[in-house]
Design a protein around this motif. Sequence first.
Motif, PDB file in Angstrom:
ATOM      1  N   ASN A   1      73.386  15.297  15.638  1.00  0.00           N
ATOM      2  CA  ASN A   1      74.175  16.331  14.925  1.00  0.00           C
ATOM      3  C   ASN A   1      73.380  17.404  14.599  1.00  0.00           C
ATOM      4  OD1 ASN A   1      76.846  15.565  15.183  1.00  0.00           O
ATOM      5  ND2 ASN A   1      76.467  13.890  13.508  1.00  0.00           N
ATOM      6  N   LEU A   2      72.067  17.666  15.147  1.00  0.00           N
ATOM      7  CA  LEU A   2      71.356  18.599  14.832  1.00  0.00           C
ATOM      8  C   LEU A   2      71.508  19.953  15.270  1.00  0.00           C
ATOM      9  CD1 LEU A   2      67.854  16.779  15.572  1.00  0.00           C
ATOM     10  CD2 LEU A   2      68.819  16.921  13.220  1.00  0.00           C
ATOM     11  N   LYS A   3      71.374  20.830  14.615  1.00  0.00           N
ATOM     12  CA  LYS A   3      71.810  22.467  15.010  1.00  0.00           C
ATOM     13  C   LYS A   3      70.518  23.075  15.737  1.00  0.00           C
ATOM     14  CE  LYS A   3      73.585  24.907  11.802  1.00  0.00           C
ATOM     15  NZ  LYS A   3      73.918  25.445  10.352  1.00  0.00           N
ATOM     16  N   LEU A   4      71.074  23.613  16.781  1.00  0.00           N
ATOM     17  CA  LEU A   4      70.222  24.214  17.682  1.00  0.00           C
ATOM     18  C   LEU A   4      70.233  25.663  17.652  1.00  0.00           C
ATOM     19  CD1 LEU A   4      70.049  21.454  18.782  1.00  0.00           C
ATOM     20  CD2 LEU A   4      69.695  22.484  21.113  1.00  0.00           C
ATOM     21  N   GLY A   5      69.429  26.733  17.460  1.00  0.00           N
ATOM     22  CA  GLY A   5      69.521  27.942  17.478  1.00  0.00           C
ATOM     23  C   GLY A   5      68.522  28.980  18.258  1.00  0.00           C
ATOM     24  N   THR A   6      68.857  30.296  18.493  1.00  0.00           N
ATOM     25  CA  THR A   6      67.913  31.004  19.131  1.00  0.00           C
ATOM     26  C   THR A   6      67.195  31.772  17.875  1.00  0.00           C
ATOM     27  OG1 THR A   6      69.661  32.569  19.800  1.00  0.00           O
ATOM     28  CG2 THR A   6      69.038  30.925  21.469  1.00  0.00           C
ATOM     29  N   ILE A   7      66.119  32.204  18.379  1.00  0.00           N
ATOM     30  CA  ILE A   7      65.500  33.278  17.408  1.00  0.00           C
ATOM     31  C   ILE A   7      65.193  34.388  17.946  1.00  0.00           C
ATOM     32  CG2 ILE A   7      64.948  31.503  15.493  1.00  0.00           C
ATOM     33  CD1 ILE A   7      62.120  31.511  16.819  1.00  0.00           C
ATOM     34  N   PRO A   8      64.935  35.695  17.151  1.00  0.00           N
ATOM     35  CA  PRO A   8      64.433  37.025  17.965  1.00  0.00           C
ATOM     36  C   PRO A   8      63.177  37.068  17.823  1.00  0.00           C
ATOM     37  CG  PRO A   8      65.411  37.427  15.866  1.00  0.00           C
ATOM     38  CD  PRO A   8      65.508  35.966  15.728  1.00  0.00           C
ATOM     39  N   LEU A   9      62.524  36.339  18.972  1.00  0.00           N
ATOM     40  CA  LEU A   9      61.157  36.488  18.709  1.00  0.00           C
ATOM     41  C   LEU A   9      60.300  37.002  20.058  1.00  0.00           C
ATOM     42  CD1 LEU A   9      58.491  35.155  17.661  1.00  0.00           C
ATOM     43  CD2 LEU A   9      58.950  33.093  18.926  1.00  0.00           C
ATOM     44  N   SER A  10      59.789  37.891  20.039  1.00  0.00           N
ATOM     45  CA  SER A  10      59.376  38.739  21.375  1.00  0.00           C
ATOM     46  C   SER A  10      58.180  38.012  22.115  1.00  0.00           C
ATOM     47  CB  SER A  10      58.707  40.019  20.677  1.00  0.00           C
ATOM     48  OG  SER A  10      59.653  40.797  20.019  1.00  0.00           O
ATOM     49  N   VAL A  11      58.675  37.647  23.342  1.00  0.00           N
ATOM     50  CA  VAL A  11      57.648  36.538  24.058  1.00  0.00           C
ATOM     51  C   VAL A  11      57.990  37.223  25.308  1.00  0.00           C
ATOM     52  CG1 VAL A  11      57.480  34.252  25.041  1.00  0.00           C
ATOM     53  CG2 VAL A  11      57.563  34.697  22.409  1.00  0.00           C
ATOM     54  N   MET A  12      56.646  37.082  26.211  1.00  0.00           N
ATOM     55  CA  MET A  12      56.778  37.553  27.687  1.00  0.00           C
ATOM     56  C   MET A  12      56.318  36.293  28.490  1.00  0.00           C
ATOM     57  SD  MET A  12      54.889  40.803  29.409  1.00  0.00           S
ATOM     58  CE  MET A  12      53.224  40.260  28.943  1.00  0.00           C
ATOM     59  N   HIS A  13      56.951  35.961  29.312  1.00  0.00           N
ATOM     60  CA  HIS A  13      56.735  34.910  30.215  1.00  0.00           C
ATOM     61  C   HIS A  13      56.229  35.237  31.696  1.00  0.00           C
ATOM     62  CE1 HIS A  13      58.340  30.767  32.180  1.00  0.00           C
ATOM     63  NE2 HIS A  13      57.097  30.693  32.034  1.00  0.00           N
ATOM     64  N   GLU A  14      54.980  34.834  31.996  1.00  0.00           N
ATOM     65  CA  GLU A  14      54.295  34.957  33.342  1.00  0.00           C
ATOM     66  C   GLU A  14      55.172  34.652  34.539  1.00  0.00           C
ATOM     67  OE1 GLU A  14      49.574  35.540  32.710  1.00  0.00           O
ATOM     68  OE2 GLU A  14      50.228  33.573  32.621  1.00  0.00           O
ATOM     69  N   SER A  15      55.813  33.637  34.285  1.00  0.00           N
ATOM     70  CA  SER A  15      56.386  33.169  35.642  1.00  0.00           C
ATOM     71  C   SER A  15      57.972  32.838  35.377  1.00  0.00           C
ATOM     72  CB  SER A  15      55.847  31.714  36.130  1.00  0.00           C
ATOM     73  OG  SER A  15      56.041  30.729  35.124  1.00  0.00           O
ATOM     74  N   SER A  16      58.690  32.511  36.321  1.00  0.00           N
ATOM     75  CA  SER A  16      60.028  32.108  36.166  1.00  0.00           C
ATOM     76  C   SER A  16      60.361  30.710  36.682  1.00  0.00           C
ATOM     77  CB  SER A  16      61.120  33.306  36.914  1.00  0.00           C
ATOM     78  OG  SER A  16      60.670  33.347  38.442  1.00  0.00           O
ATOM     79  N   GLY A  17      61.617  30.236  36.227  1.00  0.00           N
ATOM     80  CA  GLY A  17      62.031  28.947  36.804  1.00  0.00           C
ATOM     81  C   GLY A  17      62.131  28.615  38.058  1.00  0.00           C
ATOM     82  N   ASN A  18      61.637  27.516  38.620  1.00  0.00           N
ATOM     83  CA  ASN A  18      61.857  26.987  39.911  1.00  0.00           C
ATOM     84  C   ASN A  18      63.128  26.062  39.901  1.00  0.00           C
ATOM     85  OD1 ASN A  18      59.549  28.275  40.857  1.00  0.00           O
ATOM     86  ND2 ASN A  18      58.317  26.650  39.789  1.00  0.00           N
ATOM     87  N   TYR A  19      64.115  26.404  40.532  1.00  0.00           N
ATOM     88  CA  TYR A  19      65.245  25.852  40.986  1.00  0.00           C
ATOM     89  C   TYR A  19      65.392  25.341  42.134  1.00  0.00           C
ATOM     90  CZ  TYR A  19      66.512  27.982  36.255  1.00  0.00           C
ATOM     91  OH  TYR A  19      66.638  28.034  35.086  1.00  0.00           O
ATOM     92  N   ASN A  20      66.198  24.460  42.527  1.00  0.00           N
ATOM     93  CA  ASN A  20      66.574  23.940  43.899  1.00  0.00           C
ATOM     94  C   ASN A  20      65.339  23.293  44.706  1.00  0.00           C
ATOM     95  OD1 ASN A  20      69.218  23.272  44.535  1.00  0.00           O
ATOM     96  ND2 ASN A  20      69.673  25.785  44.917  1.00  0.00           N
ATOM     97  N   THR A  21      64.331  22.981  43.984  1.00  0.00           N
ATOM     98  CA  THR A  21      63.184  22.407  44.931  1.00  0.00           C
ATOM     99  C   THR A  21      63.494  21.029  44.762  1.00  0.00           C
ATOM    100  OG1 THR A  21      61.959  21.848  42.893  1.00  0.00           O
ATOM    101  CG2 THR A  21      61.406  24.059  43.886  1.00  0.00           C
ATOM    102  N   GLN A  22      62.964  20.129  45.660  1.00  0.00           N
ATOM    103  CA  GLN A  22      63.173  18.684  45.862  1.00  0.00           C
ATOM    104  C   GLN A  22      63.004  17.909  44.627  1.00  0.00           C
ATOM    105  OE1 GLN A  22      64.684  17.249  48.546  1.00  0.00           O
ATOM    106  NE2 GLN A  22      64.803  15.767  46.923  1.00  0.00           N
ATOM    107  N   ARG A  23      61.944  18.443  43.846  1.00  0.00           N
ATOM    108  CA  ARG A  23      61.578  17.957  42.633  1.00  0.00           C
ATOM    109  C   ARG A  23      62.699  18.073  41.160  1.00  0.00           C
ATOM    110  NH1 ARG A  23      56.949  20.718  39.173  1.00  0.00           N
ATOM    111  NH2 ARG A  23      58.868  21.881  38.553  1.00  0.00           N
ATOM    112  N   TRP A  24      63.105  19.189  41.701  1.00  0.00           N
ATOM    113  CA  TRP A  24      64.285  19.664  40.662  1.00  0.00           C
ATOM    114  C   TRP A  24      65.516  18.887  41.098  1.00  0.00           C
ATOM    115  CZ3 TRP A  24      69.155  21.561  41.288  1.00  0.00           C
ATOM    116  CH2 TRP A  24      69.739  22.173  40.099  1.00  0.00           C
ATOM    117  N   LYS A  25      65.814  18.705  42.281  1.00  0.00           N
ATOM    118  CA  LYS A  25      67.016  17.905  42.763  1.00  0.00           C
ATOM    119  C   LYS A  25      66.642  16.576  42.416  1.00  0.00           C
ATOM    120  CE  LYS A  25      68.108  20.858  46.690  1.00  0.00           C
ATOM    121  NZ  LYS A  25      68.077  21.001  48.479  1.00  0.00           N
TER     122      LYS A  25
END
Length: 227
Positions: free
Chosen positions: A191-215
């Motif tokens: 019952n913990l509350k999760l929330g997003t915050i307006p924080l300016s962040v830049m990510h150098e990479s993007s997510g890797n989906y559908n790799t064998q590790r991901w599967k």
Amino acid sequence: MKIKFIVPSKLPQDVFFEQSALAKSLKPYLSDNVVLYYYPNGNPSLPLVFNHGIENLKSSDDDVYIFCHDDIYILDFYWMDQIVNGLNKYDIVGLAGNTVRLPKQPSWLFNDSTLTNYNSHTLSGIVAHGSTLPPQSLSVFGAPDQQVELLDGLFLAMKYKTITDNGLKFDQQFDYDFYDLDFCRLARSKNLKLGTIPLSVMHESSGNYNTQRWKDNYARYLSKWIS
């Protein structure tokens, strides 16, 4: 109150502070009260590193733990205020997430395993992408400062008291995928509350989906969380 970043990195120790996006962006802020604990040379899994920080750092209840990747630039001069303000409202905060969770959902972003279907009306948060300024792109998922069911594991912040009072740990059967969804499910089950915050962040990479590790991790996730 101290703010403690717990960060795994593939970079060796001798170049971490010169090459890591996070270390470079935090350099002006590091002090006795803003500390960066990094684990170099490609540790085997994110949960292993994060749990090591939970188990081995001596902390007081109001200390803030930030579990994040090393390839992010924090661009907000008021990042500490944004985090503290967020934690006055939510138990755990992040940059992006989803206000709903569906059965067998493979990501906070996607609704199903085809990875093509998502409901933009339920998403929250903003993340920039690139390695130089201005950012190459800006992912505007939805308005931040919303309570969510799932958060992206790119950046997760919470008070040490929240961790200890609720017995929170990262499940080490997941390595680089699904550890964040699993952690959010654990937090919500308490019952913990999760929330997003307006924080300016830049990510150098993007997510890797559908790799064998991901599967493989998705199969473990479905085995643990049937619905």
